[in-house]
Every structure is written in structure tokens, then in C-alpha cells.
Design an enzyme around this catalytic site. Structure first.
Site, PDB file in Angstrom:
ATOM      1  CE1 TYR A  26      -3.192  -2.995   0.832  1.00  0.00           C
ATOM      2  CE2 TYR A  26      -4.563  -1.052   1.162  1.00  0.00           C
ATOM      3  CZ  TYR A  26      -4.442  -2.409   0.944  1.00  0.00           C
ATOM      4  OH  TYR A  26      -5.577  -3.182   0.847  1.00  0.00           O
ATOM      5  CD  GLU A  71     -11.959   2.957   2.046  1.00  0.00           C
ATOM      6  OE1 GLU A  71     -12.240   2.131   1.168  1.00  0.00           O
ATOM      7  OE2 GLU A  71     -10.854   3.500   2.145  1.00  0.00           O
TER       8      GLU A  71
HETATM    9  C1  4VP Z   1      -8.847   0.228   2.403  1.00  0.00           C
HETATM   10  C2  4VP Z   1      -7.922   1.172   2.438  1.00  0.00           C
HETATM   11  C3  4VP Z   1      -6.643   1.069   3.124  1.00  0.00           C
HETATM   12  C4  4VP Z   1      -5.712   2.066   2.946  1.00  0.00           C
HETATM   13  C5  4VP Z   1      -4.475   1.958   3.566  1.00  0.00           C
HETATM   14  C6  4VP Z   1      -4.204   0.851   4.324  1.00  0.00           C
HETATM   15  O1  4VP Z   1      -2.985   0.714   4.910  1.00  0.00           O
HETATM   16  C7  4VP Z   1      -5.125  -0.124   4.517  1.00  0.00           C
HETATM   17  C8  4VP Z   1      -6.378  -0.020   3.899  1.00  0.00           C
END
Ligand code: 4VP
Length: 178
Positions: A26, A71
Site C-alpha cells: 500500500y 469508506e
Molecule cells: C482500504 C484502504 C486502506 C488504505 C491503507 C491501508 O494501509 C489499509 C487499507
């Protein structure tokens, strides 16, 4: 970037890339004290990217930060950053429908909020998929707050390596090839 994080201000404006122990990669940016942007490079929803997601961002004790948000998909996220140790702990709470149909969420979400809201009504929420993982930070950059260049295009395979190699941002943390 080798600074020591002490205050909330030290954290805000920081751009991170990290890999969870389950292999999911991520990229995440503390855009300001109530907003985050991110891109997903590996894992169940690789290819997804989001800007201007409202979030709660606090400093728990000097150098340790908690970030949480919910979200449009119904996914909830809680992240605890320990940047001075190069790590964080994240828990993602996915509604069942995201686990069943991850491809619906793999897009630039900001342009498809209606699609996310329709899917969360149409498909099942429960049982949720809870993913609690530690992650190792592989990149930290001082992007400054409200920098629209940080997360400004869809993820592609070499993007994390390009950033880590210093090929993606100039000295003012603007995108080089725009
Ligand atoms: C679902 C989003 C999201 C964004 C960053 C993260 O480290 C984990 C989930």
C-alpha cells in the site's frame, strides 16, 4: 527521509509506502489533519486508488499516530503508525461484498462513488472479512500537506520502485513526468 517523528505536524504531509506481512503493498499519504489519499499496489484490491478520503488522525503519544476512517464501500480502516520504528499495524474491515466482488472497487473510487453505494446496497455486508496485519515501511517522503501530486494517477507495476529510486518526484515533491 531520516527525521525523528515527535509531533502531529511531523506526521501530516508524510507519504508512505509499506508492505503488510501478508504481502499486500500500500501507498498512503497523510494529506492534512483530516484527509488521506492512497493507492493499492498489491493484495485483494490491487489497482484501487482514492483521494480526499476524510479520516480521523491523532497522535497517541510522541511519534505514534492513529488513523481511522469509513469508506463509501462500507470498508472500515484503522492504522497505527510507528514511523520511527519503520512499521505500522493496520486492520481493514471489509464488507462481505468486497471480498466477493473486489473488482468492483478496483478503480479511481472518486469518480465512481455511485457504483460503490449501489454495490453496498445490492450485496451482503456480513460476515465481514477482518484483516489485521503489521507492515514494514519501505519508503517515507516529506511531501508537505495538500500536495495534489502525491497520489495523482492510477497505480502501475513499477510505481513503488520508481518512487523509492527517486525517479518520480522532483526536489519540490512534484511529479516529474506529468
Ligand atoms: C482500504 C484502504 C486502506 C488504505 C491503507 C491501508 O494501509 C489499509 C487499507
Amino acid at each position: 527521509m531520516t527525521k525523528e517523528f515527535k509531533t502531529l505536524d511531523d506526521f501530516l504531509g508524510t507519504h508512505f509506502i509499506y508492505t503488510y506481512d501478508n504481502g499486500w503493498e500500500y501507498e498512503w499519504y497523510a494529506k492534512n489533519d483530516h484527509t488521506v489519499d492512497y493507492r493499492i499496489h498489491g493484495g485483494m484490491v490491487a489497482g484501487r486508488w482514492v483521494t480526499d478520503q476524510p479520516a480521523n488522525i491523532v497522535m497517541l503519544v510522541p511519534g505514534i499516530y492513529k488513523v481511522a476512517w469509513t469508506e463509501p464501500t462500507g470498508t472500515d480502516v484503522a492504522l497505527d503508525f510507528v514511523p520511527n520504528e519503520g512499521k505500522l499495524n493496520g486492520t481493514i474491515f471489509f464488507p462481505k461484498w468486497v471480498q466477493d466482488h473486489p473488482e468492483i472497487t478496483v478503480t479511481y473510487q472518486n469518480e465512481h462513488i455511485d457504483v460503490m453505494e449501489a454495490a453496498r446496497e445490492k450485496y451482503d455486508t456480513y460476515p465481514k472479512l477482518v484483516v489485521p496485519e503489521f507492515a514494514k515501511i519501505t519508503y517515507m517522503g516529506d511531501a508537505g500537506q495538500d500536495n495534489e501530486d502525491v497520489i495523482s494517477e492510477a497505480p502501475y507495476a513499477s510505481l513503488p520502485d520508481d518512487i523509492r529510486a527517486g525517479k518520480y518526484f522532483d526536489a519540490n515533491y512534484k511529479r516529474i513526468n506529468k
